[in-house]
Design a protein around this motif. Structure first.
Motif, mmCIF file in Angstrom:
data_model
loop_
_atom_site.group_PDB
_atom_site.id
_atom_site.type_symbol
_atom_site.label_atom_id
_atom_site.label_comp_id
_atom_site.label_asym_id
_atom_site.label_seq_id
_atom_site.Cartn_x
_atom_site.Cartn_y
_atom_site.Cartn_z
ATOM 1 N N VAL A 213 10.863 -5.406 22.873
ATOM 2 C CA VAL A 213 11.718 -6.035 23.805
ATOM 3 C C VAL A 213 12.243 -7.388 23.435
ATOM 4 C CG1 VAL A 213 11.401 -7.397 26.226
ATOM 5 C CG2 VAL A 213 9.909 -5.128 25.829
ATOM 6 N N ASP A 214 11.589 -7.886 22.637
ATOM 7 C CA ASP A 214 12.188 -9.259 22.189
ATOM 8 C C ASP A 214 13.312 -8.991 21.210
ATOM 9 O OD1 ASP A 214 10.227 -10.576 23.449
ATOM 10 O OD2 ASP A 214 8.799 -10.837 21.489
ATOM 11 N N ALA A 215 13.358 -7.960 20.183
ATOM 12 C CA ALA A 215 14.312 -7.816 19.346
ATOM 13 C C ALA A 215 15.433 -7.193 20.118
ATOM 14 C CB ALA A 215 13.738 -6.941 18.317
ATOM 15 N N GLU A 216 15.156 -6.304 21.114
ATOM 16 C CA GLU A 216 16.426 -5.720 21.899
ATOM 17 C C GLU A 216 17.174 -6.690 22.686
ATOM 18 O OE1 GLU A 216 17.445 -2.580 21.246
ATOM 19 O OE2 GLU A 216 16.465 -2.570 19.604
ATOM 20 N N GLU B 293 21.899 -9.755 23.334
ATOM 21 C CA GLU B 293 22.498 -11.216 23.547
ATOM 22 C C GLU B 293 23.562 -11.223 22.487
ATOM 23 O OE1 GLU B 293 21.493 -15.794 23.685
ATOM 24 O OE2 GLU B 293 19.872 -14.621 23.206
ATOM 25 N N GLU B 294 23.361 -11.132 21.290
ATOM 26 C CA GLU B 294 24.117 -11.205 20.014
ATOM 27 C C GLU B 294 25.390 -10.086 20.527
ATOM 28 O OE1 GLU B 294 21.705 -10.411 16.813
ATOM 29 O OE2 GLU B 294 20.857 -12.407 16.690
ATOM 30 N N ALA C 252 19.530 -1.658 25.059
ATOM 31 C CA ALA C 252 18.504 -2.243 25.154
ATOM 32 C C ALA C 252 17.508 -1.552 25.892
ATOM 33 C CB ALA C 252 18.461 -3.805 25.465
ATOM 34 N N GLU C 253 17.820 -1.122 27.204
ATOM 35 C CA GLU C 253 16.816 -0.511 27.929
ATOM 36 C C GLU C 253 16.367 1.078 27.392
ATOM 37 O OE1 GLU C 253 16.646 0.835 32.663
ATOM 38 O OE2 GLU C 253 18.629 1.156 31.541
ATOM 39 N N THR C 254 17.357 1.566 26.790
ATOM 40 C CA THR C 254 17.124 2.955 26.334
ATOM 41 C C THR C 254 15.819 2.861 25.020
ATOM 42 O OG1 THR C 254 19.181 3.655 26.719
ATOM 43 C CG2 THR C 254 17.984 4.936 24.889
ATOM 44 N N VAL C 255 16.038 1.679 24.139
ATOM 45 C CA VAL C 255 15.235 1.532 23.117
ATOM 46 C C VAL C 255 13.830 1.158 23.561
ATOM 47 C CG1 VAL C 255 14.707 0.322 20.827
ATOM 48 C CG2 VAL C 255 17.003 1.062 21.664
#
Length: 99
Positions: free
Chosen positions: A58-61, A66-67, A83-86
């Motif tokens: 979650v943190d990484a995605e 954001e980036e 992000a949601e998919t991963v």
């Protein structure tokens, strides 16, 4: 708790402390710290909903999303969808493993 409260770094961890002067008598701003304790009543505790094995994903995605938005002008909805998919895949793996 007194040290964290003095810098507005925490909300009391238990309801019995919500009205403690350690928390409520801090100098402002903000002048009414009770709103933070009251807000907890409407939230869900994160540790019970996101397994520890998934939190790093979650943190990484979210950082990656954001980036992508800030640096690459990716639309917010697209970045969050990726992000949601991963994150959902990571959740499914953990849950399938009994997580």
């Amino acid at each position: 708790m007194k040290i964290l409260a003095a810098g507005y770094g925490t909300v009391p961890p238990v309801e019995a402390l919500y009205n403690s002067p350690i928390w409520t008598d801090l100098p402002g701003p903000p002048y009414d710290n009770r709103i933070f304790a009251e807000a907890i009543q409407y939230g869900a505790m994160n540790p019970t909903s996101i397994p520890a094995d998934v939190q790093a994903v979650v943190d990484a995605e979210l950082t990656k999303a954001e980036e992508a938005v800030v640096l690459n002008n990716v639309p917010v909805a697209d970045a969050l969808k990726a992000a949601e998919t991963v994150i959902n895949e990571a959740m499914a793996r953990v849950m399938a493993a009994g997580g």
